[in-house]
Design an enzyme around this catalytic site. Structure first.
Site, PDB file in Angstrom:
ATOM      1  N   HIS A  65     -13.971   0.235  30.766  1.00  0.00           N
ATOM      2  CA  HIS A  65     -15.068  -0.418  31.369  1.00  0.00           C
ATOM      3  C   HIS A  65     -15.971  -1.167  30.135  1.00  0.00           C
ATOM      4  O   HIS A  65     -15.957  -0.697  28.924  1.00  0.00           O
ATOM      5  CB  HIS A  65     -16.333   0.451  32.008  1.00  0.00           C
ATOM      6  CG  HIS A  65     -15.724   1.174  33.206  1.00  0.00           C
ATOM      7  ND1 HIS A  65     -15.864   2.498  33.347  1.00  0.00           N
ATOM      8  CD2 HIS A  65     -14.733   0.918  34.142  1.00  0.00           C
ATOM      9  CE1 HIS A  65     -15.375   2.994  34.513  1.00  0.00           C
ATOM     10  NE2 HIS A  65     -14.550   2.332  34.947  1.00  0.00           N
ATOM     11  N   HIS A 122     -14.565   0.792  27.089  1.00  0.00           N
ATOM     12  CA  HIS A 122     -14.933   2.207  26.908  1.00  0.00           C
ATOM     13  C   HIS A 122     -13.895   3.078  28.064  1.00  0.00           C
ATOM     14  O   HIS A 122     -14.161   2.695  29.138  1.00  0.00           O
ATOM     15  CB  HIS A 122     -16.109   2.714  26.825  1.00  0.00           C
ATOM     16  CG  HIS A 122     -16.173   4.491  26.941  1.00  0.00           C
ATOM     17  ND1 HIS A 122     -16.661   4.839  28.158  1.00  0.00           N
ATOM     18  CD2 HIS A 122     -15.807   5.323  26.098  1.00  0.00           C
ATOM     19  CE1 HIS A 122     -16.455   6.348  27.816  1.00  0.00           C
ATOM     20  NE2 HIS A 122     -16.099   6.431  26.463  1.00  0.00           N
ATOM     21  N   TYR A 135     -23.859   9.639  28.898  1.00  0.00           N
ATOM     22  CA  TYR A 135     -23.869   8.024  28.288  1.00  0.00           C
ATOM     23  C   TYR A 135     -25.349   7.909  27.878  1.00  0.00           C
ATOM     24  O   TYR A 135     -26.110   7.615  28.848  1.00  0.00           O
ATOM     25  CB  TYR A 135     -23.206   7.283  29.167  1.00  0.00           C
ATOM     26  CG  TYR A 135     -21.825   7.565  29.477  1.00  0.00           C
ATOM     27  CD1 TYR A 135     -20.870   6.780  29.190  1.00  0.00           C
ATOM     28  CD2 TYR A 135     -21.511   8.473  30.626  1.00  0.00           C
ATOM     29  CE1 TYR A 135     -19.552   7.010  29.460  1.00  0.00           C
ATOM     30  CE2 TYR A 135     -20.175   8.891  30.922  1.00  0.00           C
ATOM     31  CZ  TYR A 135     -19.268   7.882  30.439  1.00  0.00           C
ATOM     32  OH  TYR A 135     -17.801   8.374  31.021  1.00  0.00           O
TER      33      TYR A 135
END
Length: 186
Positions: A65, A122, A135
């Site tokens: 992504h 990622h 995250y």
């Protein structure tokens, strides 16, 4: 007192952040984020969003992504339970490491995080059941800017360590790298 050791990787701007643990008989304290210290490592924007994921089954893949400009983001990815094979892919137009990838094992035990700059995709694969990640994002999620590449794209050659047990339809449907893809502006 520096609470992090920062180690560069072969991809410019992708760095390993190792947290110093201060411990005693009770356990330990570990700082997840410090704006002053991590600014020097490349996380220069304020934290705009924090996400927490749980991945139940070993072999599960998530990614690859990224968000397109003007919503491109820096990410600091930390594993707080389990172990993952965490991957960054350089998608930056004109980068000398364009379409190359770098992976690190992140785990609750090793205290490592991966700082992934704007212009990199990622993804990760859970190496054991019950993996949880935090995250920290420098920009809030923008659905119209969402993009991805197939984590199984043979042209990327990512050496995933386990057979794929689960991948979402969305992630499986991300496109493979097209020959005319020249990258994203970072």
């Amino acid at each position: 007192m520096a609470r992090f050791t920062v180690t560069p990787t072969p991809l410019a701007g992708v760095v390993i952040v190792e947290r110093q643990r201060i411990g005693d008989a009770r356990g330990f304290l570990s700082r997840i984020f410090c704006a002053d210290e991590l600014r020097e490592a490349g996380f220069a924007l304020p934290v705009a969003q924090i996400n927490h994921t749980l991945t139940e089954t070993a072999g599960t893949m998530r990614g690859l992504h990224y968000q397109r400009p003007p919503h491109a983001e820096d990410k600091l990815v930390t594993c707080i339970r389990g172990r993952v094979f965490d991957v960054a892919v350089d998608l930056r137009a004109g980068s000398p490491t364009f379409l190359r990838w770098h992976a690190e094992e992140l785990s609750a035990d090793n205290g490592r995080a991966l700082l992934i700059p704007q212009g990199c995709a990622h993804g990760f694969q859970a190496l054991e059941d019950g993996c949880e990640l935090l995250y920290l994002h420098s920009r809030a999620y923008a659905p119209d800017a969402e993009a991805g590449l197939s984590p199984l794209d043979p042209s990327l050659g990512i050496a995933w360590p386990l057979a794929v047990t689960t991948i979402s339809a969305r992630d499986a449907g991300h496109p493979v790298n097209q020959e005319d893809f020249t990258g994203v502006d970072a």
